[in-house]
Scaffold this active site. Structure first.
Site: not given
Ligand code: NDP
Length: 287
Positions: A53, A97, A120
């Site tokens: 990322k 994460q 997200d």
């Protein structure tokens, strides 16, 4: 039957080229999108995802900020960091994460992220907006699948779509996006009876179950479009999907490879969501 390969790697590359240009023109106005990536603990797979990322951000010109916290981080410490990032105008997107260590309440952590920084799209606010058909951010993997279908000119409206898997991050939002695109959607899971028969009804079959090469040619109707979300490691370390490419590609009219299909699209959509968040915050960033 000759199949079309749905090349996510190539589409992601093209999307990143366009994003680079967009970010360059934002920079001329003095605006740089920022993504905070929070990782807790030492999970090796999570470390790889986070590094990827960061690399993607660098490639297109998004500023990334990594917060690597030790395994024993307390919930208060993690929530405190999120509060600080929520306030920070340099940060447009916050990504924690997953998975996080078991002693931390994942749902509580996700809810703490400001919904306009939830790139997200796991916050219940964004889940709700998606449900009622007005997504601000759509979760990256299902949104990436939609882009892939659109780019390939695959018509969704009126088609029978079968989604195998009902997780909150893939299966459920995937089925919502397909429903909003006017497909007739069936969602399957581990308790579905006659899975093979249900899958054979699909014009578009989307598989996200986490079982290597599970869907074989006999689950697939001749001419169906098959999207393989799965990412599984074989014993030899190679990456493989949930779909047995060998037998399914003989029947499908279009199919995603693994690797190089949905995976790169997920990564590209995170960048896209971060730019979108940045555009939403533009006024605050300039003041
Ligand atoms: P989850 O484990 O959260 O969910 C799996 C789903 O599959 C569940 O709904 C489960 O049913 C269903 N399922 C499991 N076995 C069967 C079966 N035999 N028949 C029918 N349904 C079954 O997984 P995720 O959704 O998080 O991920 C799915 C896959 O996608 C994984 O391989 C993951 O690595 C990959 N992935 C890939 C991404 C990418 O960028 N390409 C991003 C995210 C995930 P039930 O609910 O009944 O338990």
């Amino acid at each position: 039957m000759a199949y079309k390969l749905l090349d996510g790697k190539d589409l992601a590359r093209r999307m990143k080229e366009a994003m680079k240009l967009e970010i360059r023109s934002m920079a001329e106005e003095g605006i740089v999108p920022g993504l905070a990536v929070v990782i807790v603990g030492n999970d090796p797979a999570s470390r790889i995802y986070v590094n990827n990322k960061k690399k993607d951000c660098e490639e297109v010109g998004i500023r990334s900020f990594e917060y690597a916290l030790p395994e024993e981080t307390s919930e208060d410490q993690l929530l405190g960091l999120i509060d600080a990032l929520n306030q920070d105008p340099a940060i447009d997107g916050i990504l924690v994460q997953l998975p996080i260590p078991k002693h931390l309440d994942e749902a509580k952590v996700i809810r703490r992220i400001r919904h306009d920084k939830d790139v997200d799209a796991f916050h219940p606010y964004n889940t709700g907006e998606l449900m009622i058909g007005r997504p601000v951010f759509a979760p990256c993997t299902p949104a990436g699948v939609m882009e892939l279908l659109k780019d390939a000119g695959i018509e969704v409206a009126g088609k029978n779509c079968v989604v195998v898997g009902r997780s909150n991050i893939v299966g459920k939002p995937m089925s919502m996006l397909m429903l909003h695109a006017n497909a007739t959607v069936t969602v399957c899971h581990s308790k579905t009876k006659d899975l093979k028969e249900v899958c054979r009804q699909a014009d578009i079959l989307i598989v996200a179950i986490g079982k290597a090469d599970f869907i074989t040619g006999d689950y697939v109707r001749e001419g169906a479009v098959v999207i393989d979300v799965g990412m599984n490691r074989r014993e030899d370390g190679k990456l493989t999907g949930d779909v047995d490419f060998e037998s399914v590609s003989k029947k499908a009219s279009a199919i995603t490879p693994v690797p190089g299909g949905v995976g790169p699209m997920t990564r590209a959509m995170l960048l896209k969501n971060t730019i979108k968040a940045c555009n939403m915050h533009k006024k605050n960033k300039l003041s």
